[in-house]
Design a protein around this motif. Structure first.
Motif, PDB file in Angstrom:
ATOM      1  N   LEU A 190      42.294  38.317  39.282  1.00  0.00           N
ATOM      2  CA  LEU A 190      43.391  38.505  37.990  1.00  0.00           C
ATOM      3  C   LEU A 190      44.921  38.507  38.965  1.00  0.00           C
ATOM      4  N   ARG A 191      44.602  37.051  40.084  1.00  0.00           N
ATOM      5  CA  ARG A 191      45.911  36.170  40.214  1.00  0.00           C
ATOM      6  C   ARG A 191      46.622  36.022  38.894  1.00  0.00           C
ATOM      7  N   TYR A 192      47.696  36.461  39.370  1.00  0.00           N
ATOM      8  CA  TYR A 192      49.015  36.303  38.297  1.00  0.00           C
ATOM      9  C   TYR A 192      48.348  36.834  37.132  1.00  0.00           C
ATOM     10  N   SER A 193      47.619  36.938  36.870  1.00  0.00           N
ATOM     11  CA  SER A 193      47.775  38.086  35.294  1.00  0.00           C
ATOM     12  C   SER A 193      48.559  38.128  34.905  1.00  0.00           C
ATOM     13  N   LEU A 224      52.531  46.159  34.336  1.00  0.00           N
ATOM     14  CA  LEU A 224      53.329  44.872  35.443  1.00  0.00           C
ATOM     15  C   LEU A 224      52.852  43.765  35.479  1.00  0.00           C
ATOM     16  N   GLY A 225      51.166  44.136  35.297  1.00  0.00           N
ATOM     17  CA  GLY A 225      50.290  41.879  35.967  1.00  0.00           C
ATOM     18  C   GLY A 225      50.034  42.768  36.807  1.00  0.00           C
ATOM     19  N   ASN A 226      49.873  41.203  38.149  1.00  0.00           N
ATOM     20  CA  ASN A 226      49.195  41.555  39.486  1.00  0.00           C
ATOM     21  C   ASN A 226      49.986  40.051  39.747  1.00  0.00           C
ATOM     22  N   ASP A 227      50.364  40.128  41.595  1.00  0.00           N
ATOM     23  CA  ASP A 227      50.763  39.219  42.103  1.00  0.00           C
ATOM     24  C   ASP A 227      49.739  38.390  42.133  1.00  0.00           C
ATOM     25  N   HIS A 228      49.901  37.471  43.503  1.00  0.00           N
ATOM     26  CA  HIS A 228      49.104  36.113  43.771  1.00  0.00           C
ATOM     27  C   HIS A 228      48.402  36.637  44.487  1.00  0.00           C
ATOM     28  N   LEU A 229      47.735  37.792  44.962  1.00  0.00           N
ATOM     29  CA  LEU A 229      46.495  37.962  45.553  1.00  0.00           C
ATOM     30  C   LEU A 229      45.261  39.551  44.765  1.00  0.00           C
ATOM     31  N   GLY A 230      45.864  39.241  43.320  1.00  0.00           N
ATOM     32  CA  GLY A 230      45.978  40.520  42.484  1.00  0.00           C
ATOM     33  C   GLY A 230      46.036  41.473  42.290  1.00  0.00           C
ATOM     34  N   ARG A 231      47.023  42.057  42.993  1.00  0.00           N
ATOM     35  CA  ARG A 231      47.409  43.495  43.267  1.00  0.00           C
ATOM     36  C   ARG A 231      47.729  43.968  42.231  1.00  0.00           C
TER      37      ARG A 231
END
Length: 295
Positions: free
Chosen positions: A45-48, A56-63
């Motif tokens: 989900l990286r940068y989803s 609010l989407g996901n960050d560079h680690l998919g968090r």
């Protein structure tokens, strides 16, 4: 009651108070409101972008950005409030001692405060963090070390203003203990001044702790904090600006709400404004009585 009624009449202050309370409640109950584990890594989900599961989407680690935003309330706001309370408490005790007893005690305390305040706040905070090392607790210790002197000086001025009044001098002449005089006579009248200076300092402390985390000297990964989230998203600020907008907007909303709330508290506790309101209310009553008698 008059202060609460005055705060309730100011719609902007009331709205700011509601925003602050909602955000604080979300931070306290973060495990309940956060939809996901803030530190759960999912590289698929990286940068989803935003979705029903990740608003609010996901960050560079998919968090989950929303979960990290909610958990970031704790270090960014809640711990700042606790640190502020400790700093004000120390400053109040020192300020009351200096302002009430005066003389050599006042000179010794004020010279110590002068030494503490002679250095720029940010420079000394960075120095303390540099000595102790990065981390949330070290930043909070640096805040307490640097902030108490400023609070002590301001509170001391307020105490000196009231300690020379007649009823304080009469209480001393009657043999009432200093502790009882401070507790019964000085604390109630200076409490409004303490509330105003404390409320005006919250926003700057929130920005300072977020700024230090953004510089890499505050909260360390993988813990969630608004300044740390901005630091992690700065490398993709043009390709994925939404990752910076979320924590940035949270800080703007929180700081703005605290600023408006501080202004409302200052206005509500202003004795001149209270007297003007009382005089206007008396004029309205007199006018209604004259109209009734005339009819």
């Amino acid at each position: 009651m008059r202060t609460i009624r005055s705060l309730g009449q100011n719609k902007l202050t009331l709205a700011s108070l509601m925003i602050v309370l909602v955000i604080l409640l979300a931070g306290i109950c973060a495990p309940v409101f956060a939809p996901h584990d803030p530190n759960e890594v999912n590289m698929k989900l990286r940068y989803s972008g935003p979705s029903w599961d990740y608003w609010l989407g996901n960050d560079h680690l998919g968090r989950c950005v929303l979960s990290r935003l909610i958990f970031g309330i704790r270090p960014s706001v809640l711990w700042v409030l606790i640190t502020l309370a400790i700093s004000v408490g120390i400053g109040a005790v020192v300020g009351f001692i200096a302002g009430y007893f005066k003389g050599k005690t006042d000179n010794l305390i004020m010279r110590t405060c002068d030494v503490m305040l002679s250095f720029p706040g940010y420079v000394m905070t960075l120095a303390v963090v540099g000595i102790l090392g990065p981390g949330l607790w070290n930043i909070l210790i640096a805040f307490v070390v640097m902030k108490w002197a400023w609070f002590a000086r301001v509170i001391r001025t307020s105490v000196m203003q009231y300690s020379e009044m007649g009823y304080i001098q009469f209480s001393r002449a009657c043999g009432i203990s200093h502790v009882n005089i401070i507790r019964k006579h000085l604390i109630p009248v200076t409490l409004s001044d303490i509330a105003v200076i404390a409320s005006n300092s919250i926003s700057s402390m929130i920005l300072q702790i977020s700024g230090l985390s953004f510089l890499g000297m505050g909260i360390q990964a993988p813990n969630a904090e608004w300044g740390m989230m901005l630091n992690e998203a700065k490398s993709v600020m043009f390709s994925h600006p939404e990752l910076m907008l979320a924590p940035g907007a949270a800080m703007v909303i929180m700081v703005t709400a605290f600023n408006f709330l501080a202004d409302g508290i200052q206005i509500a506790l202003d004795p001149k404004r209270m007297r003007s309101q009382d005089s206007r209310q008396e004029e309205k009553v007199e006018k209604s009585v004259y109209e009734y008698v005339g009819s």
